[in-house]
Design a protein around this motif. Structure first.
Motif, short mmCIF file in Angstrom:
data_model
loop_
_atom_site.label_atom_id
_atom_site.label_comp_id
_atom_site.label_asym_id
_atom_site.label_seq_id
_atom_site.Cartn_x
_atom_site.Cartn_y
_atom_site.Cartn_z
N LYS A 19 -5.89 0.52 -12.36
CA LYS A 19 -6.95 0.48 -11.35
C LYS A 19 -6.44 1.02 -10.02
O LYS A 19 -5.55 0.43 -9.41
CB LYS A 19 -7.42 -0.98 -11.17
CG LYS A 19 -8.52 -1.16 -10.14
CD LYS A 19 -8.91 -2.63 -10.05
CE LYS A 19 -10.00 -2.83 -9.00
NZ LYS A 19 -10.38 -4.26 -8.87
N ASN A 74 -3.54 6.32 -4.31
CA ASN A 74 -4.20 5.39 -5.23
C ASN A 74 -3.80 3.93 -5.06
O ASN A 74 -4.16 3.08 -5.87
CB ASN A 74 -4.04 5.82 -6.68
CG ASN A 74 -4.51 7.25 -6.92
OD1 ASN A 74 -3.70 8.13 -7.21
ND2 ASN A 74 -5.79 7.49 -6.76
N GLY A 75 -3.03 3.63 -4.01
CA GLY A 75 -2.78 2.24 -3.65
C GLY A 75 -1.80 1.51 -4.53
O GLY A 75 -1.81 0.27 -4.58
N SER A 109 -6.80 1.80 -5.93
CA SER A 109 -7.33 0.96 -4.86
C SER A 109 -8.80 1.22 -4.60
O SER A 109 -9.55 0.33 -4.23
CB SER A 109 -6.53 1.17 -3.57
OG SER A 109 -6.53 2.55 -3.20
N ASN A 110 -9.22 2.44 -4.80
CA ASN A 110 -10.64 2.81 -4.70
C ASN A 110 -11.02 3.39 -6.05
O ASN A 110 -10.51 4.44 -6.46
CB ASN A 110 -10.86 3.82 -3.58
CG ASN A 110 -12.32 4.18 -3.39
OD1 ASN A 110 -13.14 3.99 -4.28
ND2 ASN A 110 -12.66 4.69 -2.21
N SER A 111 -11.91 2.73 -6.76
CA SER A 111 -12.23 3.13 -8.13
C SER A 111 -12.83 4.53 -8.21
O SER A 111 -12.84 5.14 -9.28
CB SER A 111 -13.20 2.12 -8.75
OG SER A 111 -14.41 2.07 -8.01
N GLU A 112 -13.32 5.07 -7.09
CA GLU A 112 -13.92 6.40 -7.10
C GLU A 112 -12.90 7.49 -6.80
O GLU A 112 -13.22 8.69 -6.92
CB GLU A 112 -15.06 6.47 -6.08
CG GLU A 112 -16.23 5.53 -6.42
CD GLU A 112 -17.36 5.62 -5.41
OE1 GLU A 112 -17.21 6.40 -4.43
OE2 GLU A 112 -18.37 4.94 -5.60
N ASP A 113 -11.69 7.11 -6.42
CA ASP A 113 -10.67 8.11 -6.12
C ASP A 113 -10.17 8.78 -7.39
O ASP A 113 -10.00 8.14 -8.43
CB ASP A 113 -9.48 7.46 -5.40
CG ASP A 113 -9.78 7.16 -3.94
OD1 ASP A 113 -10.82 7.63 -3.43
OD2 ASP A 113 -8.97 6.45 -3.32
N ASN A 156 0.84 -1.19 0.00
CA ASN A 156 0.00 0.00 0.00
C ASN A 156 0.89 1.25 0.00
O ASN A 156 2.11 1.16 -0.06
CB ASN A 156 -0.94 -0.05 1.20
CG ASN A 156 -1.87 -1.25 1.13
OD1 ASN A 156 -2.84 -1.26 0.38
ND2 ASN A 156 -1.56 -2.29 1.91
N GLN A 200 -2.26 3.50 4.86
CA GLN A 200 -3.22 4.42 4.24
C GLN A 200 -2.92 4.51 2.76
O GLN A 200 -1.77 4.72 2.37
CB GLN A 200 -3.14 5.80 4.88
CG GLN A 200 -4.14 6.81 4.35
CD GLN A 200 -4.15 8.10 5.15
OE1 GLN A 200 -3.98 8.09 6.37
NE2 GLN A 200 -4.34 9.22 4.47
N ASN A 201 -3.94 4.36 1.95
CA ASN A 201 -3.77 4.49 0.50
C ASN A 201 -4.14 5.91 0.08
O ASN A 201 -5.23 6.18 -0.39
CB ASN A 201 -4.60 3.44 -0.24
CG ASN A 201 -3.92 2.09 -0.26
OD1 ASN A 201 -2.70 2.02 -0.42
ND2 ASN A 201 -4.68 1.03 -0.09
#
Length: 520
Positions: free
Chosen positions: A106, A70-71, A108-112, A55, A66-67
């Motif tokens: 991609k 974008n992870g 880590s959270n597609s909405e970021d 991460n 903490q990402n």
């Protein structure tokens, strides 16, 4: 009054400028100090690798992660160039093995949202720097083979291919906030000076390494609107620009700016692009000279209680100066020094050293010996107008001695003050800058070391730094520990040179990239 020591230093620079001291300064390494910094790097990496990898960032107290980028493993990619500089074979191997596994399609959270700026200076630059450094290492070093090297460059290309959608605007000025799956822009209508002007080094380097001109052309077209600003109100003084640009037409929409966050690294990259390739980027040098001269003439400010100190004010057009700055802006001393060395202009080196000294004073004045995130001062020459207030009553005594008062007491593991000391040392060979850096390292180590790594603190002017935020940003690896190490370390190809033979130039995240025309 100019000290005799400074006169000797200035004479030394002048001698170099006129070819009378071709060999430049003499440096003395401190292997024991460098080893102590490397131990801190290994300690921070071990905590990250155990509790946060792959991460982005370590939370050292809770021993979690903490990402925030974008992870994709921001700390790993930010750490690799430092690991190479430190010849840390174990860490190099761990990161090189990881790089091919990153899925840059991609988050880590597609909405970021994905920041074009942050992703460029951390991920893209980290990959390019690793490829440059490892390609130039002795054959067989660290057990890295050609397939692994190819994978690093392939990932840089893949990431850039996803990010380049940001430039798909009517003007070519990019939108900074992007979305992936598939790559697309958000509906932002403006972008900032720094987030437009801090792409060109990395994207040009990618073109030079791959032979694919598209990446350089995209970033250089965006930069062209900054080199030729419109309307006239977007350039309050020659070379000094506003902050926000309309992505539809490339026009500036305000006249506010300075060397603080949001504007800073645009000016930084102007001289660095010229250092990268003097034949292609002479216009960038000219813009830097204009900005530097205007900054000295219009923005240089001396606190009323400490006229020996110099900071750069911010501005809102020509009519309103703001005497506020901070840790982030303290890179400015190093940038003036680099410009002076590059252009054989000792007056820029001198001014940069004055800035570096003043930022040093923000460290020595606090309880922890660490400088604050934000500070302000009362200009000693300007009238006591609304824009030039006195220190608040509760900090009046502090201001009397320190020459600044604290507006934000955090320390978030920033590198900029140490960065300027590094350039000051490389310009002069004066060991006091090594001593300043060593003292800062000891103070940071004593105050911020906690749990599985190092944490930001809430108050540099409180015992033990107030409290911890439980966060270790990736630039701790990329910048702070690298500058602390390099200033004490032996000579190496990546060290900044005072004699026009630089092999590398550092991006704003301190990732060294090969200067154009030198072997890949």
């Amino acid at each position: 009054m100019v000290s005799s020591a400074w006169l000797l230093t200035l004479l030394s620079f002048s001698s170099q400028a006129y070819g009378l001291q071709a060999r430049g300064p003499t440096y003395e390494a401190h292997p024991d100090r460098a080893a102590a910094v490397k131990e801190a790097f290994d300690r921070a990496w071990a905590g990250y690798y155990q509790y946060a990898f792959p991460n982005d960032s370590l939370k050292p107290i809770s021993k979690s992660f903490q990402n925030d980028r974008n992870g994709w493993g921001a700390s790993a990619i930010d750490a690799i160039s430092t690991a190479i500089v430190m010849e840390d074979a174990v860490v190099i191997g761990q990161i090189v093995d990881y790089i091919p596994t990153i899925n840059f399609d991609k988050p880590s959270n597609s909405e970021d949202t994905i920041s074009l700026f942050e992703t460029t200076i951390r991920y893209l630059a980290g990959l390019l720097s690793a490829h440059d450094l490892l390609s130039n290492a002795p054959s067989g070093s660290y057990g890295i083979n050609s397939t692994q090297l190819d994978a690093i460059l392939d990932q840089a290309i893949h990431l850039a291919d996803n990010l380049k959608v940001g430039f798909d605007t009517p003007s070519g000025v990019p939108i900074n906030d992007l979305l992936f799956q598939p790559p697309r822009t958000t509906n932002s209508t403006t972008n900032g000076l720094a987030t437009i002007g801090t792409l060109v080094l990395e994207w040009t380097r990618l073109s030079d390494k791959t032979g694919k001109s598209e990446y350089a052309e995209l970033s250089q077209k965006a930069e062209s609107y900054l080199l030729n600003p419109k309307p006239a109100s977007g350039e309050p003084w020659p070379g000094l620009l506003g902050t926000n640009v309309d992505v539809s037409n490339g026009n500036f929409v305000d006249s506010s700016g300075g060397w603080n966050g949001g504007d800073d690294s645009y000016y930084e990259y102007l001289i660095k692009m010229y250092l990268y390739d003097t034949s292609r980027f002479a216009a960038y040098k000219d813009s830097w000279v204009e900005a530097a001269d205007s900054s000295i003439k219009y923005l240089a400010s001396h606190p009323s209680t400490r006229p020996d100190m110099t900071f750069l004010a911010a501005y809102d057009g020509r009519d309103q100066l703001s005497y506020r700055s901070g840790h982030l802006a303290c890179f400015d001393g190093g940038n003036f020094i680099l410009g002076g060395l590059t252009l054989d202009k000792p007056e820029y080196v001198q001014f940069g050293i004055e800035l570096a000294y003043s930022c040093h004073e923000t460290y020595t004045a606090t309880v922890t010996g660490i400088g604050p995130e934000g500070f302000a001062w009362q200009d000693g020459n300007a009238s006591n107008a609304t824009s030039n207030p006195a220190a608040p009553a509760e900090q009046a005594e502090f201001y009397k001695e320190a020459g600044f008062w604290i507006t934000s007491s955090y320390y978030i593991l920033r590198p900029e003050v140490i960065e300027s000391w590094y350039y000051a040392y490389r310009a002069t060979g004066d060991s006091k800058y090594q001593d300043w850096a060593w003292t800062a390292f000891q103070n940071i180590n004593a105050t911020c070391s906690v749990g599985a790594g190092f944490s930001e603190i809430t108050d540099v002017n409180a015992p033990k730094g107030g409290s911890f935020t439980d966060f270790q940003d990736s630039f701790w690896f990329a910048e702070v520990l690298k500058y602390l190490y390099m200033i004490q370390a032996e000579e190496a190809p990546w060290q900044v040179s005072a004699t026009h033979d630089n092999q590398y130039v550092f991006n704003t995240e301190a990732h060294p990239m090969k200067v154009a025309g030198t072997p890949i």
